[in-house]
Scaffold this motif. Structure first.
Motif, mmCIF file in Angstrom:
data_model
loop_
_atom_site.group_PDB
_atom_site.id
_atom_site.type_symbol
_atom_site.label_atom_id
_atom_site.label_comp_id
_atom_site.label_asym_id
_atom_site.label_seq_id
_atom_site.Cartn_x
_atom_site.Cartn_y
_atom_site.Cartn_z
ATOM 1 N N PRO A 1 0.160 -1.233 -0.310
ATOM 2 C CA PRO A 1 -0.401 -0.345 -0.162
ATOM 3 C C PRO A 1 0.474 0.942 0.162
ATOM 4 O O PRO A 1 0.135 1.688 -0.447
ATOM 5 N N GLN A 2 2.354 0.916 0.455
ATOM 6 C CA GLN A 2 2.764 2.261 0.413
ATOM 7 C C GLN A 2 4.297 2.377 -0.462
ATOM 8 O O GLN A 2 4.584 0.867 -0.516
ATOM 9 N N LYS A 3 4.485 3.444 -0.366
ATOM 10 C CA LYS A 3 5.693 3.409 -1.456
ATOM 11 C C LYS A 3 6.663 2.660 -0.778
ATOM 12 O O LYS A 3 7.878 2.262 -1.848
ATOM 13 N N GLU A 4 6.870 3.305 0.660
ATOM 14 C CA GLU A 4 8.149 3.328 1.139
ATOM 15 C C GLU A 4 8.221 1.485 1.599
ATOM 16 O O GLU A 4 9.394 1.066 1.855
ATOM 17 N N GLN A 5 7.340 1.131 1.798
ATOM 18 C CA GLN A 5 7.570 -0.625 1.875
ATOM 19 C C GLN A 5 7.780 -1.666 0.414
ATOM 20 O O GLN A 5 7.910 -2.554 0.402
ATOM 21 N N VAL A 6 7.142 -1.081 -0.518
ATOM 22 C CA VAL A 6 8.013 -1.311 -1.957
ATOM 23 C C VAL A 6 9.440 -1.406 -2.457
ATOM 24 O O VAL A 6 9.776 -1.703 -2.391
ATOM 25 N N ASP A 7 10.208 -0.028 -1.645
ATOM 26 C CA ASP A 7 10.924 0.163 -1.561
ATOM 27 C C ASP A 7 11.799 -0.649 -0.976
ATOM 28 O O ASP A 7 13.068 -1.362 -1.545
ATOM 29 N N THR A 8 11.443 -1.185 0.287
ATOM 30 C CA THR A 8 12.495 -2.398 0.406
ATOM 31 C C THR A 8 12.280 -3.856 -0.041
ATOM 32 O O THR A 8 13.162 -4.603 0.522
ATOM 33 N N LEU A 9 11.601 -3.936 -0.706
ATOM 34 C CA LEU A 9 10.969 -4.875 -1.392
ATOM 35 C C LEU A 9 12.627 -5.400 -3.098
ATOM 36 O O LEU A 9 12.607 -5.973 -3.302
ATOM 37 N N MET A 10 13.025 -4.169 -2.996
ATOM 38 C CA MET A 10 14.188 -4.074 -4.334
ATOM 39 C C MET A 10 14.810 -4.496 -4.148
ATOM 40 O O MET A 10 15.153 -5.795 -5.410
ATOM 41 N N PRO A 11 15.676 -5.273 -2.942
ATOM 42 C CA PRO A 11 16.417 -6.098 -2.940
ATOM 43 C C PRO A 11 16.196 -8.051 -3.225
ATOM 44 O O PRO A 11 16.528 -7.960 -3.951
ATOM 45 N N TYR A 12 14.923 -7.844 -3.115
ATOM 46 C CA TYR A 12 14.093 -9.468 -2.953
ATOM 47 C C TYR A 12 13.888 -9.532 -4.920
ATOM 48 O O TYR A 12 14.034 -10.731 -5.311
#
Length: 455
Positions: free
Chosen positions: A33-44
């Motif tokens: 739901p939030q952009k910051e949460q998607v940013d944490t998925l970048m390594p994955y």
């Protein structure tokens, strides 16, 4: 896309031209739901992309990976500026229904060649030219009026195209450059962009080319006509937790069935798909999927899809997510226990349904016998035994320490597996206010004793 050698060049030249490849993950708003949460998925996301590229991807840096959302405007400005700074021809290549045309409209540098004269801008926008007068020739739709005839017409009009351009005479002519051109049509139907669309910008500085989507196998032809539009995920899904007990199976739209194979173990499933989940006994689920039993459960598949149902493979949940799933036991603000100190291990995996979504499956296993030693999160692969990540495990190579599930689909296709993204932890519903436990009232026994003992 460079090697990990520190002396590797940032750019590569191919026949006198700069060749750069950027991987853009669209529709990021469907992940969290939030952009910051998607940013944490970048390594994955980078590691999943690396595994999908094959054995040679181990030496790649994958620095040009971006996760954007054209709907929410996440990171689209950076892509637009990169297109403008680079110039030249930018080719948008991808499979059907991945959001290329939608992203095209957002990242195209519109209005960059304006000279500030509003009257001249209005006259240039309203001027007549063959492509603007004939929208079918400009957009090249794959409908009844713009079918193969439009494609043939585009090739005939491309005689005057410069042979030096990438693609030669196979590309249609570029549109007349205006500050705010007509953008490609956005449609959930596959094949809307039936021919390349070239839109120049920056007074000859460059152009952006929207290519037709690459064909892929999909469940679409096994789904009834009135339900085919529902296969495309258009909004973020917040699934409910499904507890699959022994002897039960999870049915998705009457088309996909997930059956646990490990006895005496409860599986948790979270369906990030637009198909309605239904939990029932394995015998009943198999009869409904194959069409041997009529029920009130809504089924989106055609009749011949039920007759072609077969096993898509046996999949192991071999990725350790104990630290993420243990809650306060491993939290730094609570018990602060290490996963090795816990008497259980939590395994998970994402079951992929091509062109539709994924199902997160989780199982908790107690440590005993061979499970006393906590295995690594990623299974080791010996050299020379590379296997694509999305394939199932051969029955002879199954490891008894991992929970096992079997997936059934039309013709045993359209199913894959990947490491878990832990999407439910990012998208789970918050507890309602009335369900939250309030702070308990202080006991009055000590207060009464204090009053009695007071002189």
């Amino acid at each position: 896309m460079r090697t990990q050698n520190r002396r590797s060049k940032h750019r590569q030249w191919h026949r006198g031209r700069v060749a750069e490849v950027s991987f853009i993950i669209t529709r990021a708003d469907l992940l969290a739901p939030q952009k910051e949460q998607v940013d944490t998925l970048m390594p994955y996301l980078i590691e999943v992309l690396r595994s999908a590229l094959g054995r040679t991807a181990e030496k790649l840096r994958l620095g040009n990976v971006r996760c954007v959302s054209a709907k929410r405007g996440w990171w689209t400005k950076h892509v637009k500026e990169a297109i403008w700074d680079r110039g030249g021809a930018g080719w948008m290549v991808g499979k059907v229904n991945v959001g290329k045309s939608n992203l095209f409209e957002v990242v195209f540098p519109k209005g960059r060649s304006m000279n500030g004269d509003a009257d001249q801008l209005r006259s240039e926008t309203q001027q007549e030219d063959p492509l603007q007068a004939d929208p079918h020739a400009a957009r090249m739709h794959s409908d009844d009026t713009a079918g193969p005839q439009s494609i043939v017409g585009a090739v005939e009009h491309s005689e005057g195209l410069d042979q030096d351009d990438m693609g030669g005479e196979l590309l249609p002519p570029a549109q007349t450059e205006i500050p705010y051109p007509v953008m490609p049509i956005i449609s959930p139907l596959p094949g809307t962009t039936a021919s390349p669309i070239r839109v120049p910008f920056g007074k000859g500085k460059g152009e952006l080319i929207d290519l037709p989507g690459l064909e892929r196998s999909s469940l679409e032809r096994y789904v009834k006509q009135e339900h085919r539009k529902e296969l495309v995920m258009t909004h973020r899904i917040v699934p409910d937790q499904q507890s699959i007990k022994p002897g039960q199976s999870l049915l998705l739209g009457g088309l996909i069935r997930i059956t646990p194979k490990t006895p005496d173990l409860v599986f948790l499933a979270y369906a990030f798909v637009p198909l309605a989940p239904h939990l029932t006994s394995t015998e009943k689920a198999a009869a409904i999927q194959t069409g041997e039993r009529a029920s009130g459960i809504p089924t989106v598949g055609e009749d011949f899809a039920a007759r072609s149902t077969s096993s898509a493979g046996v999949f192991q949940l071999k990725w350790d997510v104990t630290r993420r799933r243990a809650g306060p036991l491993t939290s730094s603000s609570a018990a602060r226990l290490k996963p090795e100190q816990l008497p259980f291990v939590v395994y998970a995996a994402d079951i992929l349904i091509e062109g539709c979504g994924w199902v997160e499956v989780v199982a908790q296993v107690r440590k005993r016998g061979s499970l006393a030693v906590r295995p690594s999160a990623a299974p080791s692969q010996e050299a020379g035994t590379y296997r694509p990540l999305s394939t199932s495990e051969p029955v002879g190579e199954l490891n008894s320490m991992y929970p096992v599930i079997e997936v059934f689909s039309p013709e045993g296709k359209f199913i894959g597996i990947r490491p878990p993204m832990n999407g439910w932890l990012l998208n789970k519903k918050p507890d309602p206010a009335h369900a939250r436990k309030k702070r308990p009232r202080r006991s009055m026994r000590s207060m009464k004793a204090t009053r009695v003992s007071a002189p």
